[in-house]
Design an enzyme around this catalytic site. Sequence first.
Site, PDB file in Angstrom:
ATOM      1  CE  LYS A  52      -4.045   1.985   2.320  1.00 52.75           C
ATOM      2  NZ  LYS A  52      -5.036   1.844   3.406  1.00 52.75           N
ATOM      3  CD  GLU A  90     -18.825  -2.957   9.475  1.00 46.36           C
ATOM      4  OE1 GLU A  90     -18.084  -2.127   8.918  1.00 46.36           O
ATOM      5  OE2 GLU A  90     -19.021  -4.117   9.016  1.00 46.36           O
ATOM      6  NE  ARG A 109     -20.946  -3.923   6.068  1.00 42.95           N
ATOM      7  CZ  ARG A 109     -20.201  -4.090   4.982  1.00 42.95           C
ATOM      8  NH1 ARG A 109     -19.846  -3.052   4.260  1.00 42.95           N
ATOM      9  NH2 ARG A 109     -19.809  -5.277   4.613  1.00 42.95           N
TER      10      ARG A 109
END
Length: 643
Positions: free
Chosen positions: A288, A377, A405
């Site tokens: 990244k 979540e 969610r």
Amino acid sequence: MEVQAGELLSKINYPSDLRKLDSNRLEEVCNELRQYIIDVVSVNGGHFAANLGVVELTVALHYVLNTPYDQLVWDVGHQAYGHKILTGRRDVFHTNRIYKGISGFPKRSESEYDTFGVGHSSTSISAALGMAVASQYKGETDRQHVAVIGDGSMTAGMAFEALNHAGIENSNLLVILNDNCMSIDPNVGALKEYLTDISTSKGYNRFRDDVSSVLMKISELGPNAHEIVKKIEKSIKGTILKKSNLFESLKFRYFGPIDGHDINHLVKVLEDLKHIPGPKLLHCVTVKGKGYALAEKDQTKWHAPGLFDKITGEIKKSYSDKPQAPKYQDVFGHTLVELAKMNDKIMGVTPAMPSGCSLNIMMKAMPNRAFDVGIAEQHAVTFSAGLASQGLIPFCNIYSSFMQRAFDQVVHDAAIQKLPVVFCLDRAGIAGADGPTHHGAYDIAFFRCIPNMIVSAPMNEEELRNLMYTAQLKNHGGPFSIRYPRGKGVMVDWQRPFAEIEVGQGRKICDGEDIAILTLGHIGNEAVKACQELNADGYHPAHFDMRFAKPLDQNMLLSIFAKYDQIITIEDGCIQGGFGSAILEFAADNQYKGQIKRLGMPDDVIEHGEQQELWEECGYDKVSIINAVKALVVARPVKSLVG
């Protein structure tokens, strides 16, 4: 601000142009694409490190696949800038995330190359599988379907649900696992360690390099060779890794790990995989922030750094001589540590957003009492409920739009059981440039319909602190939610002594005779500014900060009904079923005969832009409030002076 693309990139308007190039020029394309992303994001802002990490993969995919006929789905979409640039949006890329410009995420209405709208994690495999099954049903057996998903997104249950289903479908599906050990913050959990074991296994990598070419030759020997190859490959992988391969146990053909920055090898592998039927997973190891040293070194900081000097790496900030109010998330982070020092039952929980919600402050100060559970979540909510069932007080911090969610877990695992989980909903209301997938539009509406739930919102930093203090003082008979927006508050002097707030009690901000303005949360500060200007113009509205959408301050409301024949409600959330609807319902139950006007997010999808721009568009910024008050006060009937 527009930025010039490199000589080669400037000639690539669509992937069809890219495919005309000889493969030996792809590395040059990658270099120009990476530099173009650096140039544009440095002056316009946006997601940065994730996009640099998939430059080679993006180029390889569009070079090998026949997009848009072949369907490419990006998980989350943080990493899709290169994709947008190569698919007809290079010349408008400078408008990325800007009001009325292109979206920062793939969006179906924006381009046929954006096959599926994304923004939340872990949806790509399900979507791509649905597309693959549909193509199979329609007889489009030559069509490729590719889901690009990060190792962070793989921690969500939905990704495993999709893998589990895909393994039994004989669909033309390729899952590319972009493994960089990061989501926004470093990845956590056993899956991260498992992927690290694979990607660093010397034995496995020797197997990959030395044996794969032999297997490819075997596959050319006859009609039964394909099954022979599968059996040999599975046997050798299991032996070398000394454990069952997770993905192959789900009936995926597993390939890799390979270097996700070797463009030539990527192209070769993708070309080979096009001809292998059934569900496949290609494990790519990437970095990244690749190609920008500072982003490689501090990947969390450079996930979305804002504007910066691309040469020095200095992140530009708007400096002021005056002391600045803090971000609400930092008030949460520091306050939670204060409270945890006072109450040893307090725990902190977040699903993969420790820096985004500032739980990282507690994770550093009290590492055994703060948990990053990964992008999960639903698990975060039920894990918190489990903690609460044992007498602890979990502060579960989830962005408002991400809380969507885990609605079932809030109802089933927290509210029905009356467990005292404190839900702190960051990014509530208009979220800004991230747009509709990130606006916290619905939490007031969907939380206030849940029994045993307290729904609150602070107007400033002091109220946030006091609501957090109040929530942990005692068991309030169920979960306690506190919503607050992205960005800064309004108080420089915010670290004041704690004070309990009576649950369901509002407060009067200013008195007035003309009309009553009822606000919930931070947006009340727009009403404060509006009232100041209205007073200067000869209007005299009263302003009430209700603080709670549930329970409502019934005594305050009854006194307001008795005094005012016109009321305006204001909320930074959906108008359907929200705070204003709660006031309307209470008014109807109590035979209020006056007029109530609701200001809030309309029943529509609100696109991206700065908060102030979108407040204005939705009609509840300062000017809109002023106009609404003046229109109602002028239009109201004159009371009779007789009798």
